[in-house]
Motif scaffolding. Structure first.
Motif, PDB file in Angstrom:
ATOM      1  N   ARG A  29       0.805  -1.214   0.000  1.00  6.73           N
ATOM      2  CA  ARG A  29       0.000   0.000   0.000  1.00  6.73           C
ATOM      3  C   ARG A  29       0.839   1.266   0.000  1.00  6.73           C
ATOM      4  NH1 ARG A  29      -5.319  -0.294   1.145  1.00  6.73           N
ATOM      5  NH2 ARG A  29      -5.233   1.789   2.022  1.00  6.73           N
ATOM      6  N   VAL A  30       2.160   1.073  -0.159  1.00  4.53           N
ATOM      7  CA  VAL A  30       3.062   2.214  -0.049  1.00  4.53           C
ATOM      8  C   VAL A  30       2.595   3.404  -0.878  1.00  4.53           C
ATOM      9  CG1 VAL A  30       5.226   2.930  -1.123  1.00  4.53           C
ATOM     10  CG2 VAL A  30       5.258   1.397   0.822  1.00  4.53           C
ATOM     11  N   ASN A  31       2.181   3.136  -2.112  1.00  6.23           N
ATOM     12  CA  ASN A  31       1.815   4.262  -2.961  1.00  6.23           C
ATOM     13  C   ASN A  31       0.618   5.026  -2.428  1.00  6.23           C
ATOM     14  OD1 ASN A  31       3.865   3.983  -4.780  1.00  6.23           O
ATOM     15  ND2 ASN A  31       2.778   2.367  -5.904  1.00  6.23           N
ATOM     16  N   GLY A  32      -0.409   4.285  -2.035  1.00  9.25           N
ATOM     17  CA  GLY A  32      -1.596   4.923  -1.488  1.00  9.25           C
ATOM     18  C   GLY A  32      -1.252   5.759  -0.273  1.00  9.25           C
ATOM     19  N   ARG A  33      -0.383   5.221   0.577  1.00  6.48           N
ATOM     20  CA  ARG A  33      -0.034   5.935   1.803  1.00  6.48           C
ATOM     21  C   ARG A  33       0.715   7.214   1.500  1.00  6.48           C
ATOM     22  NH1 ARG A  33       3.211   1.911   4.835  1.00  6.48           N
ATOM     23  NH2 ARG A  33       3.938   3.829   5.800  1.00  6.48           N
ATOM     24  N   VAL A  34       1.659   7.108   0.564  1.00  5.24           N
ATOM     25  CA  VAL A  34       2.421   8.313   0.233  1.00  5.24           C
ATOM     26  C   VAL A  34       1.494   9.381  -0.326  1.00  5.24           C
ATOM     27  CG1 VAL A  34       4.182   9.259  -1.288  1.00  5.24           C
ATOM     28  CG2 VAL A  34       4.591   7.104  -0.100  1.00  5.24           C
ATOM     29  N   VAL A  35       0.545   8.955  -1.165  1.00  2.00           N
ATOM     30  CA  VAL A  35      -0.389   9.923  -1.747  1.00  2.00           C
ATOM     31  C   VAL A  35      -1.206  10.600  -0.655  1.00  2.00           C
ATOM     32  CG1 VAL A  35      -2.450  10.165  -3.179  1.00  2.00           C
ATOM     33  CG2 VAL A  35      -0.525   8.797  -3.989  1.00  2.00           C
ATOM     34  N   VAL A  36      -1.781   9.801   0.259  1.00  2.00           N
ATOM     35  CA  VAL A  36      -2.596  10.366   1.335  1.00  2.00           C
ATOM     36  C   VAL A  36      -1.773  11.353   2.160  1.00  2.00           C
ATOM     37  CG1 VAL A  36      -3.758   9.848   3.517  1.00  2.00           C
ATOM     38  CG2 VAL A  36      -4.157   8.416   1.518  1.00  2.00           C
ATOM     39  N   MET A  37      -0.577  10.918   2.533  1.00  2.00           N
ATOM     40  CA  MET A  37       0.281  11.743   3.386  1.00  2.00           C
ATOM     41  C   MET A  37       0.661  13.047   2.688  1.00  2.00           C
ATOM     42  SD  MET A  37       0.794  10.995   6.344  1.00  2.00           S
ATOM     43  CE  MET A  37       1.438  12.171   7.495  1.00  2.00           C
ATOM     44  N   THR A  38       1.038  12.932   1.419  1.00  2.00           N
ATOM     45  CA  THR A  38       1.449  14.132   0.680  1.00  2.00           C
ATOM     46  C   THR A  38       0.292  15.110   0.567  1.00  2.00           C
ATOM     47  OG1 THR A  38       2.762  12.601  -0.616  1.00  2.00           O
ATOM     48  CG2 THR A  38       2.698  14.882  -1.367  1.00  2.00           C
ATOM     49  N   LEU A  39      -0.883  14.585   0.206  1.00  2.00           N
ATOM     50  CA  LEU A  39      -2.041  15.466   0.067  1.00  2.00           C
ATOM     51  C   LEU A  39      -2.368  16.140   1.393  1.00  2.00           C
ATOM     52  CD1 LEU A  39      -4.517  13.515  -2.238  1.00  2.00           C
ATOM     53  CD2 LEU A  39      -3.198  15.576  -2.740  1.00  2.00           C
ATOM     54  N   TYR A  40      -2.317  15.340   2.471  1.00  2.00           N
ATOM     55  CA  TYR A  40      -2.673  15.891   3.777  1.00  2.00           C
ATOM     56  C   TYR A  40      -1.699  16.992   4.185  1.00  2.00           C
ATOM     57  CZ  TYR A  40      -3.828  16.159   8.706  1.00  2.00           C
ATOM     58  OH  TYR A  40      -4.189  16.608   9.956  1.00  2.00           O
ATOM     59  N   LEU A  41      -0.402  16.708   4.035  1.00  2.00           N
ATOM     60  CA  LEU A  41       0.584  17.719   4.433  1.00  2.00           C
ATOM     61  C   LEU A  41       0.476  18.960   3.559  1.00  2.00           C
ATOM     62  CD1 LEU A  41       3.700  15.549   5.333  1.00  2.00           C
ATOM     63  CD2 LEU A  41       2.073  16.652   6.854  1.00  2.00           C
ATOM     64  N   LEU A  42       0.170  18.739   2.288  1.00  2.00           N
ATOM     65  CA  LEU A  42      -0.007  19.879   1.381  1.00  2.00           C
ATOM     66  C   LEU A  42      -1.175  20.747   1.846  1.00  2.00           C
ATOM     67  CD1 LEU A  42       1.533  20.554  -1.223  1.00  2.00           C
ATOM     68  CD2 LEU A  42      -0.420  19.695  -2.491  1.00  2.00           C
ATOM     69  N   PHE A  43      -2.256  20.069   2.231  1.00  2.00           N
ATOM     70  CA  PHE A  43      -3.446  20.752   2.732  1.00  2.00           C
ATOM     71  C   PHE A  43      -3.098  21.559   3.997  1.00  2.00           C
ATOM     72  CE2 PHE A  43      -7.113  20.018   5.760  1.00  2.00           C
ATOM     73  CZ  PHE A  43      -7.907  21.037   5.271  1.00  2.00           C
TER      74      PHE A  43
END
Lengths: 294, 298
Positions: A29-43
């Motif tokens: 799930r690494v990709n999904g996690r990185v996406v979620v984390m990046t979006l959240y931190l960006l937000f």
């Protein structure tokens, strides 16, 4: 289905390196996690970036159109704050009452937390619940009575008034956090120290406090945090001499319109103490937020 | 861990008791005092009995209608943000990097909004959501959506909810992360041997282990959203109209704005009682969970 298949393959890898088991399990799930984390931190970062961006612009640039970064970089807004006494004294006032409050809260809470973590006594559960309710009490309820109380005892418009008022929610919180950390220290240590001839105060300062040093750090961090971010009580209890920076910021609204750049610069400067404090406790943040109870 | 009974422990607790009582009990007495009196100015007070309370709890009166309106608004707000922040916080906690420098970086960045003074949070969003100079407002408006948080009640609500999600989701995430970190690797290995799916791992290992911290998270988030004042006050000032006038804002308006001391005091007491009741429910659940845990471990 594909998940469980992937899980099994990652299991083979993990068997070779058991230490990395946690990571390997999450492997597929690494990709999904990185996406979620990046979006959240960006937000999280975008609004802050916007504030920093604005603080480095001139007012003409801010109001004349949207620019993603400063076209004419200027530090004038910061210079104004650091050279105008009515501005920087706000920071000094805020830091003063926050520090007084942190020291008060921790020194009061330490013995109490020890009592709660080690002994049963008459009314202990009720007392703990009562303390907890004070952490939850809305400051709005207390604004007016506090105004009366601190005016009556002559502390109005001093940092002490705000520091004492903030004890209302910070002392219970500190007790709660410290109790969590202290309960993780085995009782045998207390008993051994007593056998070795340590008096209670000496044991507490020399042996026990170093053991829960991280807990004290976390509790201090939380006291700092909640005293630093609170404004309703701080503003109600001060007028001129002890006015917190957060209240000074309302000055930027004037007859000639908003001084957006100055407002943004003042805002950015209020973020910095918090950021510094976080950096020091970053390794304990997670445990601290769980109030020492995981 | 068994505790010994020792009533001398009261001496250790006494300082805390005194300082909190000074800050909590004395002011509360003032509130009780005000709540049963009426004033016509000039510091002249008259006995009013339970009059204010009757008016407050009767939705047909001005005061009562106003009180219940803000109460429902506040409850609705708390419900909405719990429904968003708890699942989102869990998701973020599950997505946290497991090791390396990104862990520290993520933790620091996530904690940052929590340490910004609440009125600055309001200011940040006030600026960020403006249609003319704010990135968010500008982008949304240029996408062809009519968005104006100072004029439209729905837009104001959305902005406040998004602001709160921005401000506080990290708290839930950090709490859950702390819970997840405490799960021994052996649990995951066992799950792998059993061929458990990702969902099963979450459902049977991670969620139960997070239960306690989640309870703290829900408690803190509920209480803090229930008494939210500064951020919406700065952002919308309770408007447009009364659309975002939450209980705290209404109370401060009544007490410090109109100096209607009796009404404000009665409202404070009812407000406090509601908080007390909810707090007690949470506390009972929490102690029960602890007792269960101790039984399981023993």
């Amino acid at each position: 289905m594909s998940d469980s298949v992937a899980l099994k393959t990652s299991g083979i890898k993990a068997a070779a390196a058991p230490a990395a088991a946690n990571k390997a399990l999450a492997g597929p799930r690494v990709n999904g996690r990185v996406v979620v984390m990046t979006l959240y931190l960006l937000f999280l970062m975008l609004p802050i970036y916007w504030l920093v961006n604005m603080s480095l612009k001139t007012n003409t640039e801010i109001t004349s159109g949207l620019t993603l970064w400063p076209q004419n970089l200027t530090f004038d807004n910061y210079i104004t704050i650091f050279t105008d006494r009515s501005w920087y004294s706000g920071y000094i006032n805020s830091l003063t009452y926050v520090l007084i409050n942190t020291v008060l809260s921790i020194s009061f809470a330490l013995p109490a937390a020890y009592a709660f973590s080690r002994y049963r006594f008459l009314g202990d559960k009720h007392l703990f619940f009562w303390l907890l309710t004070n952490r939850m009490a809305p400051p709005a309820v207390f604004a007016l009575p506090f105004f009366n109380l601190y005016s009556a005892i002559g502390l109005f418009d001093t940092p002490w008034a705000v520091a004492l008022a903030h004890c209302l929610f910070n002392v219970p919180l500190a007790v709660w956090i410290l109790e969590g950390f202290m309960s993780g220290v085995p009782r045998e240590i207390d008993e051994t120290a007593a056998i070795d001839g340590y008096s209670f105060p000496r044991f507490f300062v020399k042996i026990f406090m170093p053991l829960i040093a991280s807990g004290i750090g976390v509790a201090a961090f939380f006291c700092f945090m909640f005293s630093w971010v609170e404004l309703l009580l701080a503003r109600t209890l001060t007028t001129v001499n002890a006015k917190p920076i957060a209240a000074t910021m309302t000055r930027t609204v004037s007859a000639s319109g908003m001084d957006w750049g100055l407002l943004a610069a003042a805002g950015v400067l209020t973020i910095i103490p918090g950021a510094l404090v976080i950096w020091f406790v970053r390794n304990y943040i997670a445990k601290g937020f769980a109030l020492g109870r995981v | 861990m068994t505790k010994t009974v020792n009533n001398k422990a009261w001496f250790l607790v006494l300082p805390v008791f005194l300082i909190v009582a000074f800050s909590a009990v004395l002011p509360l007495m003032t509130v009780v005092n005000y709540s049963v009196q009426d004033t016509f100015g000039n510091n002249q007070f008259f006995w009013n009995g339970v009059g204010w309370f009757q008016e407050l709890l009767d939705p047909t009166t001005d005061l009562g209608g106003r009180f219940f309106d803000s109460l429902w608004r506040t409850l609705l707000f708390s419900a909405i943000i719990l429904m968003i922040e708890v699942p989102l916080g869990i998701l973020v906690a599950l997505s946290m990097p497991r090791e390396g420098w990104t862990v520290a970086l993520s933790l620091v960045l996530m904690a940052l909004p929590l340490l910004i003074p609440w009125n600055v949070v309001g200011t940040i969003w006030q600026v960020f959501a403006r249609g003319d100079i704010g990135l968010l407002g500008w982008v949304v408006n240029h996408l062809g959506i009519d968005y104006n948080y100072t004029g439209d009640p729905l837009d104001a609500w959305i902005t406040i909810v998004v602001m709160d999600v921005w401000h506080w989701t990290s708290l839930v995430a950090l709490l859950c992360y702390a819970g997840l970190k405490s799960i021994p690797d052996a649990y995951y290995q066992a799950a792998r041997i059993d061929g458990a799916s990702r969902w099963a791992v979450f459902r049977t290992i991670q969620l139960p282990k997070m239960r306690r911290v989640l309870l703290i998270a829900v408690l803190l988030r509920f209480m803090d959203s229930f008494m939210i004042y500064t951020e919406p006050f700065v952002l919308t000032g309770g408007g447009p109209g009364n659309a975002t006038t939450f209980l705290s804002i209404d109370l401060v308006k009544l007490a410090l704005g109109q100096f209607d001391l009796g009404k404000a005091a009665a409202m404070s007491l009812v407000y406090n009682l509601i908080i007390l009741a909810i707090c007690w429910v949470f506390y009972t659940i929490m102690t029960n969970v602890d007792a269960q845990k101790e039984r399981v471990e023993a």
